[in-house]
Design a protein around this motif. Structure first.
Motif, mmCIF file in Angstrom:
data_model
loop_
_atom_site.group_PDB
_atom_site.id
_atom_site.type_symbol
_atom_site.label_atom_id
_atom_site.label_comp_id
_atom_site.label_asym_id
_atom_site.label_seq_id
_atom_site.Cartn_x
_atom_site.Cartn_y
_atom_site.Cartn_z
ATOM 1 N N PHE A 159 1.039 -1.413 0.193
ATOM 2 C CA PHE A 159 0.197 -0.196 -0.023
ATOM 3 C C PHE A 159 1.021 1.592 0.408
ATOM 4 C CE2 PHE A 159 -2.136 3.657 2.072
ATOM 5 C CZ PHE A 159 -3.221 3.240 1.679
ATOM 6 N N SER A 160 2.000 1.345 0.734
ATOM 7 C CA SER A 160 2.786 2.576 1.127
ATOM 8 C C SER A 160 3.212 3.056 -0.173
ATOM 9 C CB SER A 160 3.864 2.273 1.919
ATOM 10 O OG SER A 160 4.567 1.395 1.733
ATOM 11 N N ARG A 161 3.918 1.387 -1.071
ATOM 12 C CA ARG A 161 4.437 2.171 -2.232
ATOM 13 C C ARG A 161 3.590 2.671 -3.491
ATOM 14 N NH1 ARG A 161 9.878 2.567 -0.397
ATOM 15 N NH2 ARG A 161 7.941 2.866 0.966
ATOM 16 N N LYS A 162 2.620 2.526 -3.736
ATOM 17 C CA LYS A 162 1.422 2.663 -4.339
ATOM 18 C C LYS A 162 0.866 4.395 -3.852
ATOM 19 C CE LYS A 162 -0.190 -1.831 -5.559
ATOM 20 N NZ LYS A 162 -1.479 -3.011 -4.808
ATOM 21 N N ASN A 163 1.309 4.466 -2.788
ATOM 22 C CA ASN A 163 1.088 5.622 -2.378
ATOM 23 C C ASN A 163 1.720 6.689 -1.364
ATOM 24 O OD1 ASN A 163 -2.333 5.915 -2.155
ATOM 25 N ND2 ASN A 163 -1.746 3.463 -1.001
ATOM 26 N N SER A 164 2.956 6.182 -2.274
ATOM 27 C CA SER A 164 4.054 7.379 -2.124
ATOM 28 C C SER A 164 4.177 7.921 0.023
ATOM 29 C CB SER A 164 4.027 8.866 -2.762
ATOM 30 O OG SER A 164 4.098 8.314 -4.111
ATOM 31 N N MET A 165 4.206 6.459 0.069
ATOM 32 C CA MET A 165 4.557 6.667 2.006
ATOM 33 C C MET A 165 5.238 6.210 2.140
ATOM 34 S SD MET A 165 0.393 6.572 3.515
ATOM 35 C CE MET A 165 -0.873 7.417 2.604
ATOM 36 N N ARG A 166 5.911 6.758 2.914
ATOM 37 C CA ARG A 166 7.364 6.017 3.605
ATOM 38 C C ARG A 166 7.105 4.877 4.800
ATOM 39 N NH1 ARG A 166 11.036 5.032 0.392
ATOM 40 N NH2 ARG A 166 13.108 5.577 2.303
ATOM 41 N N VAL A 167 7.682 3.002 5.544
ATOM 42 C CA VAL A 167 7.473 2.749 6.700
ATOM 43 C C VAL A 167 8.248 2.543 7.607
ATOM 44 C CG1 VAL A 167 6.687 0.649 6.639
ATOM 45 C CG2 VAL A 167 5.462 1.625 5.393
ATOM 46 N N HIS A 168 7.931 3.161 8.738
ATOM 47 C CA HIS A 168 9.112 2.443 9.778
ATOM 48 C C HIS A 168 8.462 1.335 11.042
ATOM 49 C CE1 HIS A 168 12.322 2.844 12.534
ATOM 50 N NE2 HIS A 168 10.851 3.581 13.425
ATOM 51 N N LEU A 169 9.058 0.639 11.077
ATOM 52 C CA LEU A 169 8.476 -0.316 11.835
ATOM 53 C C LEU A 169 9.830 -0.718 13.198
ATOM 54 C CD1 LEU A 169 7.053 -2.872 13.029
ATOM 55 C CD2 LEU A 169 9.303 -4.205 12.185
ATOM 56 N N ASP A 170 9.314 0.067 14.648
ATOM 57 C CA ASP A 170 9.553 0.434 15.389
ATOM 58 C C ASP A 170 9.554 -1.186 16.177
ATOM 59 O OD1 ASP A 170 9.834 0.387 18.772
ATOM 60 O OD2 ASP A 170 8.175 1.439 18.878
ATOM 61 N N GLY A 171 10.534 -1.833 15.823
ATOM 62 C CA GLY A 171 10.959 -3.179 16.020
ATOM 63 C C GLY A 171 11.721 -2.961 17.787
ATOM 64 N N ALA A 172 11.400 -3.168 18.661
ATOM 65 C CA ALA A 172 12.214 -2.732 20.159
ATOM 66 C C ALA A 172 12.039 -4.106 20.646
ATOM 67 C CB ALA A 172 10.911 -1.626 20.704
ATOM 68 N N ARG A 173 10.428 -4.856 20.282
ATOM 69 C CA ARG A 173 11.058 -5.861 20.794
ATOM 70 C C ARG A 173 11.328 -7.057 19.395
ATOM 71 N NH1 ARG A 173 8.154 -3.759 24.616
ATOM 72 N NH2 ARG A 173 8.768 -3.920 27.013
ATOM 73 N N LEU A 174 11.905 -6.040 18.507
ATOM 74 C CA LEU A 174 11.538 -7.229 17.372
ATOM 75 C C LEU A 174 11.941 -8.743 16.828
ATOM 76 C CD1 LEU A 174 10.303 -6.916 14.233
ATOM 77 C CD2 LEU A 174 12.419 -6.385 13.586
ATOM 78 N N PHE A 175 12.731 -9.239 17.512
ATOM 79 C CA PHE A 175 13.556 -10.306 17.716
ATOM 80 C C PHE A 175 12.683 -11.116 18.744
ATOM 81 C CE2 PHE A 175 17.415 -7.694 17.439
ATOM 82 C CZ PHE A 175 18.065 -8.253 16.063
#
Length: 357
Positions: A159-175
């Motif tokens: 969706f972000s690629r189609k709508n020119s938006m950036r994506v950030h993932l807050d992976g504080a506990r991603l592991f």
């Protein structure tokens, strides 16, 4: 003392301290800290990104991502329960000059449909702030450590690629999510522009976070890190702790997940009517006492008499977070203390109601 208030309470093991003491260091401001450089290169490779930046905290990594992906007056869309909204709304407005467009979801998992519904009218109307970034969290703290499936993240990414938006993932506990879902780190990197990970929670390091992204994004983030007072000199001592954690403490996160599930299983076996317990997918247990009208703070106070600490996260919701500083067998003690506290408080409450009646 069994302290389950947060996994930020972990402390370095003797082996980690030895690794810190042996670390070769230099001045990171000149790009000459060997251990910090090694950590940044390792994390960039791990997430399939061009570069990474070592920062003092997860909050700083998130705020740097905001500065890189937005300009003052922009809008960021996110779930209302996310860390960005609950803990970082003020600095986001103050430092980046952006506004937050919060979405209420059933489980904290933001989808393309949620985002489209939140921004559809604004995207074509110059009277509104333009949504330029999507902020995600994995695992989701206030959703009992819910693991966001990679398929859901991929849906948002497309969706972000189609709508020119950036994506950030807050992976504080991603592991925790990586271990729980058996999903490689690079897959998370492939569906985000930037991703941050905290070393000072379940991984057991005393300090630090990493922000990974494109080389251009990380160079810009490095400038803002200096502006925010987050640049460091001999940071290798702390980077060494993060490297040790990545090499030794990732797979053992499964033990924390099992300990959290054990607490829930035992509490459910106690068959206390009215308790609502969120599904446990990682290392966070959240129990809602609303139906019993028993304040979370009262339960926490009662349990502290048994040497067990939890955290009230709202009037009737209590949180317990398992981590490497707590032995897995402590789950039985925690569950029994919780059961006893709730039963005692329920009896006290019933007695008061009877007297009033």
């Amino acid at each position: 003392m069994i302290d389950l208030r947060s996994d930020t309470l972990t402390v370095p093991s003797p082996s980690m301290l030895r690794a810190m003491g042996r670390a070769p260091v230099g001045d990171d401001n000149f790009g000459e800290d060997t251990t910090t450089n090694t950590l940044e290169e390792y994390c960039a490779s791990l997430f399939g990104k061009e570069a990474s930046l070592f920062t003092p905290s997860g909050t700083m990594s998130n705020q740097l991502a905001l500065r890189v992906h937005t300009r003052p007056g922009d809008e960021v869309v996110l779930d209302e329960a996310s860390h960005f909204n609950t803990y970082e709304s003020a600095p986001s407005a103050d430092l980046a000059g952006i506004s937050l467009n919060t979405v209420r979801t059933a489980d904290g998992v933001l989808t393309a449909d949620h985002i489209e519904g939140a921004v559809d009218a604004k995207s074509r109307d110059p009277r509104y702030s333009q949504t330029t970034m999507i902020a995600l969290e994995n695992t989701i703290n206030y959703r009992a450590g819910r693991v966001v499936p990679i398929a859901a993240l991929r849906d948002v990414w497309e969706f972000s690629r189609k709508n020119s938006m950036r994506v950030h993932l807050d992976g504080a506990r991603l592991f925790n999510a990586i271990v729980a879902s058996d999903t490689p780190a690079h897959e998370y990197g492939s569906v985000t522009d930037t991703v941050s990970v905290c070393f000072a929670k379940g991984l057991g390091a005393p300090f630090g976070s990493i922000l990974s992204g494109s080389r251009e994004e990380i160079e810009e983030a490095r400038y803002y890190r200096k502006s925010y007072g987050g640049a460091m000199h001999q940071s290798g001592y702390l980077a060494a702790a993060a490297l040790y954690a990545l090499e030794n403490n990732v797979s053992r996160l499964a033990e924390d997940h099992a300990a959290a599930r054990r607490i829930v299983d035992l509490v459910q076996q106690a068959d206390i009517a009215g308790l609502v317990i969120d599904e446990v997918q990682s290392n966070i247990v959240i129990i809602d006492l609303s139906a019993l009208a028993i304040p979370a703070e009262a339960v926490v106070d009662c349990m502290s008499n048994d040497g067990i600490l939890g955290m009230p996260i709202s009037r009737f919701r209590v949180r317990f977070v398992t981590h490497l500083g707590v032995q897995p067998e402590s789950s039985d003690v925690v569950a029994e203390s919780f059961r006893k506290a709730v039963c005692e408080l329920a009896m006290t409450r019933e007695g008061r109601l009877s007297r009033v009646g």
